[in-house]
Scaffold this motif. Structure first.
Motif, mmCIF file in Angstrom:
data_model
loop_
_atom_site.group_PDB
_atom_site.id
_atom_site.type_symbol
_atom_site.label_atom_id
_atom_site.label_comp_id
_atom_site.label_asym_id
_atom_site.label_seq_id
_atom_site.Cartn_x
_atom_site.Cartn_y
_atom_site.Cartn_z
ATOM 1 N N UNK A 125 0.984 -1.158 -0.047
ATOM 2 C CA UNK A 125 0.006 0.102 -0.200
ATOM 3 C C UNK A 125 0.965 1.271 0.203
ATOM 4 N N UNK A 126 0.509 2.286 -0.748
ATOM 5 C CA UNK A 126 1.162 3.529 -0.797
ATOM 6 C C UNK A 126 1.117 3.999 0.643
ATOM 7 N N UNK A 127 1.994 4.964 1.238
ATOM 8 C CA UNK A 127 2.102 5.705 2.227
ATOM 9 C C UNK A 127 1.863 7.261 1.991
ATOM 10 N N UNK A 128 1.276 7.952 2.695
ATOM 11 C CA UNK A 128 0.957 9.306 2.474
ATOM 12 C C UNK A 128 2.395 10.288 2.066
ATOM 13 N N UNK A 129 3.176 9.771 2.659
ATOM 14 C CA UNK A 129 4.494 10.533 2.349
ATOM 15 C C UNK A 129 5.434 10.159 1.112
ATOM 16 N N UNK A 130 4.805 9.178 0.136
ATOM 17 C CA UNK A 130 5.417 8.757 -0.894
ATOM 18 C C UNK A 130 6.091 7.575 -1.106
ATOM 19 N N UNK A 131 6.051 6.858 0.140
ATOM 20 C CA UNK A 131 6.730 5.348 0.174
ATOM 21 C C UNK A 131 5.612 4.487 0.037
ATOM 22 N N UNK A 132 6.104 3.147 0.777
ATOM 23 C CA UNK A 132 5.039 2.282 0.767
ATOM 24 C C UNK A 132 5.019 1.391 1.987
ATOM 25 N N UNK A 133 4.153 0.628 2.346
ATOM 26 C CA UNK A 133 4.156 -0.252 3.379
ATOM 27 C C UNK A 133 3.748 -1.617 2.769
ATOM 28 N N UNK A 134 4.379 -2.640 3.363
ATOM 29 C CA UNK A 134 4.276 -3.807 2.758
ATOM 30 C C UNK A 134 3.641 -4.839 4.103
ATOM 31 N N UNK A 135 2.381 -5.180 3.826
ATOM 32 C CA UNK A 135 1.640 -6.160 4.842
ATOM 33 C C UNK A 135 1.560 -7.503 4.636
ATOM 34 N N UNK A 136 2.208 -8.083 5.627
ATOM 35 C CA UNK A 136 1.955 -9.541 5.738
ATOM 36 C C UNK A 136 1.393 -10.340 6.947
ATOM 37 N N UNK A 137 0.869 -11.441 6.808
ATOM 38 C CA UNK A 137 0.208 -11.987 8.172
ATOM 39 C C UNK A 137 0.876 -13.259 8.037
ATOM 40 N N UNK A 138 1.426 -13.727 9.305
ATOM 41 C CA UNK A 138 1.855 -15.089 9.474
ATOM 42 C C UNK A 138 0.562 -15.726 10.385
ATOM 43 N N UNK A 139 -0.008 -16.683 9.821
ATOM 44 C CA UNK A 139 -1.172 -17.219 10.931
ATOM 45 C C UNK A 139 -0.512 -18.389 11.612
ATOM 46 N N UNK A 140 -1.279 -18.438 12.990
ATOM 47 C CA UNK A 140 -0.719 -19.611 13.794
ATOM 48 C C UNK A 140 -1.140 -21.113 13.403
ATOM 49 N N UNK A 141 -0.530 -21.995 13.505
ATOM 50 C CA UNK A 141 -0.713 -23.301 13.131
ATOM 51 C C UNK A 141 -2.209 -23.741 13.664
ATOM 52 N N UNK A 142 -3.057 -24.574 12.955
ATOM 53 C CA UNK A 142 -4.269 -25.140 13.762
ATOM 54 C C UNK A 142 -4.164 -26.176 14.419
#
Length: 134
Positions: free
Chosen positions: A117-134
């Motif tokens: 996702x773009x950031x307001x200051x012109x950079x980016x944020x990378x989001x990742x989710x690591x899920x717990x084992x079931x």
């Protein structure tokens, strides 16, 4: 001092950034355990690898500092790494000689909800989710 289930760390764009991020992540896991929300060993191992990879790439491929935001949520750990470049990561062919190209493949394979996702200051944020084992 309140136990944190979220943590934000600002990192310099230097060779210590990934080690600092890993240390902060381990501290975050310890706080989560003390708060009664322990992170499973498998989740922790994967999250540490993802944090290291995303922060290393932010330092290697951008001109400025970066930040790490961790959150313990139901069923997993959310990881956000923000940097100063608007350019999204590019998957490149991996080198079998061990000189690179595997990181983004690993992050894609090991995480869920991967987004840039773009950031307001012109950079980016990378989001990742690591899920717990079931």
């Amino acid at each position: 001092m309140a136990l944190q289930l979220e943590q934000r760390v600002h990192l310099n764009a230097d060779t210590e950034a990934a080690a600092t991020a890993r240390s902060a992540t381990l501290h975050f896991f310890a706080n989560a355990a003390r708060a009664g929300r322990p992170v499973a060993r498998t989740t922790a191992d994967i999250a540490l690898l993802v944090v290291s990879e995303l922060v290393t790439n932010a330092v290697r491929h951008t001109a400025g500092p970066c930040s790490l935001h961790l959150a313990r949520s139901e069923g997993g750990v959310d990881i956000d790494v923000a940097d100063t470049s608007p350019d999204p990561p590019v998957q490149r062919p991996p080198h079998v000689e061990g000189v690179g190209g595997w990181g983004w493949i690993l992050v894609n394979h090991l995480t869920q909800d991967l987004a840039v996702q773009p950031t307001p200051d012109g950079g980016k944020t990378i989001h990742a989710r690591v899920t717990d084992p079931e």
